[in-house]
Scaffold this active site. Structure first.
Site, PDB file in Angstrom:
ATOM      1  N   ASN A  92       0.850  -1.131  -0.053  1.00 51.08           N
ATOM      2  CA  ASN A  92       0.002  -0.039  -0.019  1.00 51.08           C
ATOM      3  C   ASN A  92       0.715   1.334   0.082  1.00 51.08           C
ATOM      4  OD1 ASN A  92      -2.306   2.081   1.048  1.00 51.08           O
ATOM      5  ND2 ASN A  92      -0.885   1.998   2.745  1.00 51.08           N
ATOM      6  N   TYR A 158       2.707  10.551 -11.581  1.00 58.28           N
ATOM      7  CA  TYR A 158       1.946   9.697 -10.439  1.00 58.28           C
ATOM      8  C   TYR A 158       0.925   8.677 -11.262  1.00 58.28           C
ATOM      9  CZ  TYR A 158      -1.533   8.496  -6.868  1.00 58.28           C
ATOM     10  OH  TYR A 158      -2.234   7.905  -5.743  1.00 58.28           O
TER      11      TYR A 158
HETATM   12  P1  NAI Z   1      -0.768   8.672   3.418  1.00 56.98           P
HETATM   13  O1  NAI Z   1      -0.111   9.523   2.778  1.00 56.98           O
HETATM   14  O2  NAI Z   1      -2.250   9.130   4.259  1.00 56.98           O
HETATM   15  O3  NAI Z   1      -0.511   7.083   4.013  1.00 56.98           O
HETATM   16  C1  NAI Z   1       0.692   6.578   3.370  1.00 56.98           C
HETATM   17  C2  NAI Z   1       1.623   6.016   4.377  1.00 56.98           C
HETATM   18  O4  NAI Z   1       2.640   5.398   3.592  1.00 56.98           O
HETATM   19  C3  NAI Z   1       2.065   6.630   5.547  1.00 56.98           C
HETATM   20  O5  NAI Z   1       2.133   6.350   6.843  1.00 56.98           O
HETATM   21  C4  NAI Z   1       3.672   7.036   4.928  1.00 56.98           C
HETATM   22  O6  NAI Z   1       4.592   7.191   6.100  1.00 56.98           O
HETATM   23  C5  NAI Z   1       3.888   5.757   4.230  1.00 56.98           C
HETATM   24  N1  NAI Z   1       5.068   5.772   3.054  1.00 56.98           N
HETATM   25  C6  NAI Z   1       5.282   6.767   2.286  1.00 56.98           C
HETATM   26  N2  NAI Z   1       6.416   6.618   1.687  1.00 56.98           N
HETATM   27  C7  NAI Z   1       7.032   5.219   2.119  1.00 56.98           C
HETATM   28  C8  NAI Z   1       8.057   4.366   1.959  1.00 56.98           C
HETATM   29  N3  NAI Z   1       8.728   4.911   1.024  1.00 56.98           N
HETATM   30  N4  NAI Z   1       8.183   3.353   2.548  1.00 56.98           N
HETATM   31  C9  NAI Z   1       7.433   2.963   3.427  1.00 56.98           C
HETATM   32  N5  NAI Z   1       6.379   3.708   3.762  1.00 56.98           N
HETATM   33  C10 NAI Z   1       5.899   4.843   3.039  1.00 56.98           C
HETATM   34  O7  NAI Z   1      -1.737   7.792   2.064  1.00 56.98           O
HETATM   35  P2  NAI Z   1      -3.108   7.357   1.580  1.00 56.98           P
HETATM   36  O8  NAI Z   1      -3.942   8.071   1.077  1.00 56.98           O
HETATM   37  O9  NAI Z   1      -3.459   6.365   2.775  1.00 56.98           O
HETATM   38  O10 NAI Z   1      -2.788   6.376   0.483  1.00 56.98           O
HETATM   39  C11 NAI Z   1      -2.354   5.058   0.634  1.00 56.98           C
HETATM   40  C12 NAI Z   1      -2.041   4.166  -0.744  1.00 56.98           C
HETATM   41  O11 NAI Z   1      -3.334   4.441  -1.527  1.00 56.98           O
HETATM   42  C13 NAI Z   1      -0.977   5.115  -1.757  1.00 56.98           C
HETATM   43  O12 NAI Z   1      -0.330   3.902  -2.604  1.00 56.98           O
HETATM   44  C14 NAI Z   1      -1.964   6.111  -2.548  1.00 56.98           C
HETATM   45  O13 NAI Z   1      -1.237   6.245  -3.723  1.00 56.98           O
HETATM   46  C15 NAI Z   1      -2.889   5.134  -2.704  1.00 56.98           C
HETATM   47  N6  NAI Z   1      -4.221   5.819  -3.190  1.00 56.98           N
HETATM   48  C16 NAI Z   1      -4.694   6.989  -2.400  1.00 56.98           C
HETATM   49  C17 NAI Z   1      -5.920   7.443  -2.563  1.00 56.98           C
HETATM   50  C18 NAI Z   1      -6.409   8.836  -1.927  1.00 56.98           C
HETATM   51  O14 NAI Z   1      -7.489   9.430  -2.188  1.00 56.98           O
HETATM   52  N7  NAI Z   1      -6.293   8.736  -0.607  1.00 56.98           N
HETATM   53  C19 NAI Z   1      -6.396   7.204  -4.057  1.00 56.98           C
HETATM   54  C20 NAI Z   1      -5.869   6.201  -4.698  1.00 56.98           C
HETATM   55  C21 NAI Z   1      -4.896   5.493  -4.312  1.00 56.98           C
END
Ligand code: NAI
Length: 254
Positions: A92, A158
């Site tokens: 994720n 992205y």
């Molecule tokens: P968020 O930014 O709230 O949480 C992401 C988590 O990933 C954070 O805890 C961060 O510390 C961790 N992270 C970031 N880079 C990292 C790395 N290099 N190694 C390990 N951990 C890392 O993001 P959210 O919204 O929960 O998104 C999660 C996934 O869902 C992502 O892949 C995002 O692209 C995808 N996504 C999110 C959407 C949204 O609207 N929130 C829509 C579509 C996809």
């Protein structure tokens, strides 16, 4: 309330410290799995794992930067040493980069987002599969996005990474289908998480536009994504392989 019986199974979630990863970690724990919360923010992941344990679940935090393959190999090595198995994995962890005209997007944005979103999923899947291949079972869900299915202005880098996640999912999915390992992708629409809140802080006017883009008229919740991830990992999805499942309030259907 638990829906699945994941007792005795080990689940790994990357990017587990907040947002979609955290909601999915909690859901795995609620359904009886031992959850490994992995994040590059190891302190925050540790606090969240402690909360799950305090609530009666089984959880452990392990810090890992998915952009670093050595780190990923170490993470899976630790899981192997502690549990000797890995049954479910949700790849994720992902980041956003600021929207940019495709003619002006800096190379640094492309490289940063590709390292985490594409290479990170590739590395995690590779090292997870080594454990799953040995035990002859497993389920992996990779996190794509509505950005893996459609294009939007300003999003070339992205959306490119999220399309790549679907390509890797399909290829590895067909490769591992005969070996009792199911690999699928989830494509969330716009979900109310810290990632989206951060984006809206810099562009508050975008919220009205985002709501309008969702046929359902609202943002999704992290829990709504967790529901779909657990289903994809569960025996209820035993014939589901290599799909890119939109969970997006109708966005991609529109
Ligand atoms: P968020 O930014 O709230 O949480 C992401 C988590 O990933 C954070 O805890 C961060 O510390 C961790 N992270 C970031 N880079 C990292 C790395 N290099 N190694 C390990 N951990 C890392 O993001 P959210 O919204 O929960 O998104 C999660 C996934 O869902 C992502 O892949 C995002 O692209 C995808 N996504 C999110 C959407 C949204 O609207 N929130 C829509 C579509 C996809």
């Amino acid at each position: 309330r638990p829906v699945y019986d994941f007792r005795g199974q080990v689940a790994l979630v990357t990017g587990a410290a907040r947002g979609i990863g955290l909601a999915t970690s909690r859901a795995f724990a609620r359904n009886g799995a031992v959850v490994v919360l992995s994040d590059h923010d190891g302190d925050l992941a540790g606090e969240e794992a402690e909360r799950i344990v305090a609530g009666g679940g089984e959880a452990l935090a392990l810090a890992c930067d998915v952009a670093d393959e050595d780190d990923v190999a170490t993470l899976l090595g630790e899981i192997d040493a502690r549990f000797g198995r890995l049954d479910m994995a949700f790849n994720n962890a992902g980041i956003q980069v600021p929207p940019s005209d495709a003619a002006d997007e800096p190379l640094s944005s492309f490289e940063r987002v590709t390292a985490v979103n594409q290479r990170g999923v590739w590395a995690c899947m590779k090292h997870e599969l080594r454990l799953m291949r040995r035990q002859g079972s497993g389920a992996i869900v990779n996190c794509s996005s509505l950005g893996g299915l459609v294009g939007l202005p300003g999003r070339a880098a992205y959306h490119g990474t999220k399309h790549a996640v679907i390509g890797m999912t399909r290829s590895a999915g067909v490769e591992y289908a005969p070996r009792n390992i199911r690999i699928n992708a989830i494509c969330p629409g716009t979900i109310d998480t810290p990632m989206v809140q951060d984006m809206l802080e810099s562009q508050p006017e975008a919220m009205v536009e985002i709501r309008k883009q969702q046929p359902i008229g609202r943002l999704g919740t992290a829990e709504e994504i967790a529901e779909a991830v657990l289903w994809l990992c569960s025996p209820a999805a035993s014939f589901v392989i290599g799909v890119a499942l939109p969970v997006d309030g109708g966005f991609t259907a529109h």
